[in-house]
Design an enzyme around this catalytic site. Structure first.
Site, PDB file in Angstrom:
ATOM      1  CG  LEU A  61      -1.885  24.381 -27.104  1.00 45.90           C
ATOM      2  CD1 LEU A  61      -0.414  24.614 -26.823  1.00 45.90           C
ATOM      3  CD2 LEU A  61      -2.578  25.665 -27.481  1.00 45.90           C
ATOM      4  CB  CYS A  62      -5.023  18.595 -29.870  1.00 41.22           C
ATOM      5  SG  CYS A  62      -5.021  17.167 -30.936  1.00 41.22           S
ATOM      6  CG  HIS A  63      -4.432  21.828 -35.371  1.00 40.35           C
ATOM      7  ND1 HIS A  63      -3.144  21.621 -34.985  1.00 40.35           N
ATOM      8  CD2 HIS A  63      -4.485  23.099 -35.865  1.00 40.35           C
ATOM      9  CE1 HIS A  63      -2.426  22.707 -35.236  1.00 40.35           C
ATOM     10  NE2 HIS A  63      -3.209  23.621 -35.762  1.00 40.35           N
ATOM     11  CG  MET A  99      -2.022  14.163 -30.605  1.00 42.99           C
ATOM     12  SD  MET A  99      -0.916  13.324 -29.451  1.00 42.99           S
ATOM     13  CE  MET A  99      -1.837  13.445 -27.944  1.00 42.99           C
ATOM     14  CD  GLU A 100      -6.729  13.589 -33.753  1.00 36.02           C
ATOM     15  OE1 GLU A 100      -7.032  14.770 -33.539  1.00 36.02           O
ATOM     16  OE2 GLU A 100      -5.571  13.231 -34.058  1.00 36.02           O
ATOM     17  CG  ASP A 114     -16.461   2.524 -15.925  1.00 38.55           C
ATOM     18  OD1 ASP A 114     -16.470   2.864 -14.723  1.00 38.55           O
ATOM     19  OD2 ASP A 114     -17.498   2.507 -16.630  1.00 38.55           O
TER      20      ASP A 114
END
Length: 144
Positions: A61-63, A99-100, A114
Site C-alpha cells: 500500500l506504499c505509493h 517511508m523511502e 551482513d
C-alpha cells in the site's frame, strides 16, 4: 492505497536516521576498509539508495514515487562504537517520502551487518526514526 489524486504536487523531503553498534575491532575494520567483503560503507550507501527506490515493492500500500534525490551518509562514532546512518529522500509529488528515507536507513544498516557478521554477530541496530519531514498539507515535522 490511499487516494492522493486530489493532493497538490509539492516538493517533499524526509530525513531518517538510525545506528548500528558493534565491537571496537569491527568498527576499526570498517574504518580501515579491510573487511573481507569490501568497502562496507560504500556498499551500504548503494544498498540504501536502492532500498529507497524499491520501497513501494517492499511495503504493501506504499505509493511508487519518482524520487528526485536520495542521499545516504554515515558518521563513525568511535566513542560509542557505532555507525550512525542518515538518509534524505526528496521528490516533487502528491505524497511524502518518509517511508523511502526510513527504508534507506534500515537497509543500509542491514548491509553493514551482513558485511561484518563474520567477525561480529553481536551487532545491534537501533534508533531508526524519522527526523524531519517537509512538504505537503501537514507541513514541517522535526523530531524533538
Amino acid at each position: 492505497m490511499v487516494d492522493v489524486g486530489a493532493k497538490a504536487s509539492t516538493h517533499r523531503v524526509a530525513v531518517a536516521e538510525g545506528h548500528i553498534t558493534m565491537l571496537p575491532a569491527t568498527l576499526a575494520l570498517i574504518q580501515s576498509g579491510t573487511a573481507k567483503k569490501g568497502d562496507v560503507l560504500g556498499i551500504a550507501r548503494i544498498a540504501g539508495i536502492q532500498a529507497a527506490k524499491k520501497t513501494s515493492d517492499l511495503i504493501p500500500l506504499c505509493h511508487p514515487i519518482a524520487l528526485t534525490r536520495v542521499a545516504v551518509e554515515f558518521d563513525i562514532e568511535p566513542d560509542s562504537d557505532r555507525v550512525l546512518c542518515r538518509a534524505t529522500a526528496e521528490c516533487t509529488g502528491q505524497t511524502g517520502v518518509e517511508m523511502e528515507a526510513l527504508s534507506a536507513v534500515t537497509v543500509a544498516l542491514l548491509t553493514i551487518y551482513d558485511m561484518c557478521k563474520a567477525v561480529d554477530r553481536g551487532m545491534v541496530m537501533g534508533g531508526v526514526r524519522l527526523m524531519e519531514k517537509r512538504g505537503g498539507k501537514s507541513g514541517v515535522f522535526v523530531a524533538g
